[in-house]
Design an enzyme around this catalytic site. Sequence first.
Site, PDB file in Angstrom:
ATOM      1  N   ASP A  81      18.175  21.615 -11.049  1.00 55.62           N
ATOM      2  CA  ASP A  81      17.259  21.080 -10.057  1.00 55.62           C
ATOM      3  C   ASP A  81      17.883  21.249  -8.669  1.00 55.62           C
ATOM      4  OD1 ASP A  81      15.025  19.863  -8.973  1.00 55.62           O
ATOM      5  OD2 ASP A  81      15.007  18.231 -10.422  1.00 55.62           O
ATOM      6  N   ALA A  82      17.035  21.153  -7.648  1.00 54.30           N
ATOM      7  CA  ALA A  82      17.467  21.478  -6.293  1.00 54.30           C
ATOM      8  C   ALA A  82      18.547  20.507  -5.818  1.00 54.30           C
ATOM      9  CB  ALA A  82      16.281  21.437  -5.346  1.00 54.30           C
TER      10      ALA A  82
END
Length: 977
Positions: free
Chosen positions: A243-244
């Site tokens: 995930d970012a």
Amino acid sequence: MTASPPPTPPFRDPRLPFAKRVDDLLSRLTRDEKVSFLHQFAPAVERLGVAAFRTGQEALHGVAWMGPATVFPQAVGLGATWNPELVRRVGEAVSREVRAMRARDERVGLNVWSPTVNLLRHPLWGRNEEGYSEDPLLTSAIATAYTRGLRGDHPVYWRTAPVLKHWLAHNNETGRDVTSSSVRPRVLHEYDLRAFRATVEAGAVAGVMPAYNLVNGRPNHVSPHLREHLRTWTDQELLVCSDAGAPSNLVDSEHYFDTHEEATAAALVAGVDSFTDHGTDGSPIAARVRGALERGLLSEADVDTAVRRQLSVRFRLGEFDPDDDPHAHSGAFDTPEHRELAREAAEQAVVLLRNDGVLPLAPDTRLAVVGLLADECKLDWYSGTLIHRSTPLEGLYERFGAERVRFAEGVDRVRLRTSAGTFLHVPPAPEAPDPARGAQGALDPALLAGRTDLPPLTTDAVGTEFALVDWGDGVLTLRAPDGRYLSVAEDGYVRASADQPGGWVVQETFRLERRGEHGTGHLLRHLGTGRPVSVAADGVKVAARTPETAETAETTEPAETAETPDTAGPAGTAETAEVFEVVVAEHGTDAMRRAAADADVVLVVAGNDPHIRGRETEDRTTLRLPAHQERLLEAARAANPRTVLVLVSAYPYAFAPGRLAAALWTAHGGQAAGTALARVLAGDVAPAGRLPQTWYADDADLPDLLDYDVIGGRQTYRYFEGTPLFPFGHGLSYVPFGYADLVTAVADGALHVFFTLTNAGDTTADEVAQLYTRAVEPSVPRPRRELLAHRRVTLAPGETRRLEFAVPLRAFAFWDVARGDWRLEPGRYDVLVGASSEDVRLRATVTLDGEPAAPRPVLRRGLSAADFDEHGGAALVDRTKAAGDAVTPASGGTAELLYRACDFGTGVRTVRLELAGGAGTVELSAGGARATVESPGTPGPYDYTTVEAPLPVAGGTHDLRVTLRGPLRLAHVGFSG
């Protein structure tokens, strides 16, 4: 002589298997090139003719972030259809639009980060809109259908490559990157893993994305479950995309590792293949990987493994076979078929919650349509930009005629008077394009800037009348007469500039804070920056951080501020917060009463804005409707008892349905939401949506948001013992259906269930037949209801159809912690057929053979502390940073653990405990014997020591009870004779 062309490298030869081609390409890449591929934005390798590649294209219910696209209902709405075939068609349409959009914009990626298969365990989760259901079986059925549509049906090449989000046990936005979900083995296997597993095993998944949170004290980005479970469910190479920003979180917020080199190496070894961090700049990740290689934390083989997985996906997408890719020209965008499918999906998502006969509406009904969502078509963070738009009001105008529909938004109209006696004023805007937010597309819409091309607000003697909308907890939006919302851009000025509230940090929300205990004046605090509004000679702006504004803030009620850095620019140097008086020009309830005066039926359209008070980064605080909407609803009911509540929302609400003539719910239904809703209200379509999660009656029915023990906490319809507002699977129809002729049979490793379903009405309609089970006399806590199968069926008037379900017997098994595996317990099971989890129409009981329980062989294996049968006050934590679980008292208090049926053989004399962490005591009792063990504590939480103590337990089988006191960790319990 003409030189011969160079031979085609094997990786370009479509006749070879993908595995051989991947190996060949991998062998041609340098180490630095391979390292560069580990970032989300993998650069091109021009010397080999390999193009750049990025992981990640959001496509939850349509192509998101990249400009105009077909917008389907939110995921929770797709879940409410209970129709996998419909959702497969939606997935196919989305994938065709991805291909069509990529053909004209290479920024559009084919590796799609959808769907979200997190279970909707808790209705206050801010991202409730992204999931399908609280039930793992229904979630996996819908997710599998969507991924099959996204993948396409070609046996070799994929239209898009879906990645499931978010691995694992992720249902809170509050502290989401630092909180740990305590997940006991039974919950892990029976609940959280099941939706992922069934979807992956179906064969249309290219990978998963780990979640921000920790599970049992260990970040999901270094989870051993990726290796121990996920990769064992399929023979295909799965691409795990972070995930970012999560790779950096391992050090920066979670402090799980001391250096980024250690963290990156651990994530790569655990199974993360693509690192989404630092935007488009891959150099920080590359530097960390190179540093880890130099320190011996990684080998080049580790890098090769990750790159091989990425290349496998790229080959399946046809990147290296442009002439053979059957999807290269299969794109389709905004077609009549897609528009019709969007309407059909929106219709099937509508759930009729209550009806005393007022619905369907007669053609000549005079309608009053009120509510702040009546003329809205709301988008969420993962929506595309609307090409077509249909609001409930527009749909009702079209269906019933504008002359029969009266509208009142029902919000207060106010002017804001300054301390100088002037009013806030929206100056005329110059002629300029007014694009919708995100219309041009953005790889990261969080970086989209607010508009600065419009003049800031000023003051004058008359002022502008604003629509003041209260979204609950005092969170407000202010809308100008031209429909634009007040917003704050980077320069700190307040403008009427936003078409809708939105953005990663919403810049369109405010709070009115009374100044002093008895004063009439209010500060107007902008929540995106946390600063109050001030009035200056050059325009209205948020006040700078000065001693004056700090002193003013101390005299007001606390403000809600964003968890992100202040984005307002240097708007002045010495502004002070303005004190406003709110002058009400019209109360929303008065406008509602005028609209309702001559109406036969009042429709109150209520709900939420997906960007405010319940969204990614923000959990809800209550099930209740905002107070303003409750007041409007009550006023409407008082004005006309034939009041219908239409809830348009991303999550459940609690309200009093018995005081309403009817109530419906739909998620934000996308571009065709209004048309679909009007057709259902008019009876053109009989409603057949079903609730994909329990609607609780009160906040008191909810567990703590961070309590992930659905078994011990009696959560979801499977375990909840109270009376819900509306149960899981609930949904009414305009048509009565009859259930009859239930027959059951066990054969060929499955339970076969037969029954007939009859449309007893006079119109064609859908019914969702649901099959549940319940263990009659379980030896361990089992679900009071558990969905086994369902089917959405369309029947003509008077039609009878015989339905059959074949349920594998393994569906009746539970995770037996004593053996560390699934076990089908022999005994009686209720078979329940009906229209919801509580509306059971047919019932039978079957007796199933299975494996009897066996006592725990504690002399031979000891006990893993995490494998308790029951607990009180315990939390699971990481035994080591790489693998394993231990048990500790929650918040350093006391934990009670019960291990049933331990076989002590001929007896034992000594107990051995593997302990770490702080000092504390362990109390044990079994077969009348007791022992208290003092733990002196160890230097760190992973520095285990073995402590022995006498515990003379007589031979035979006994329950073992363990009490932990203090901040210690227990990993294992062993015994000797």
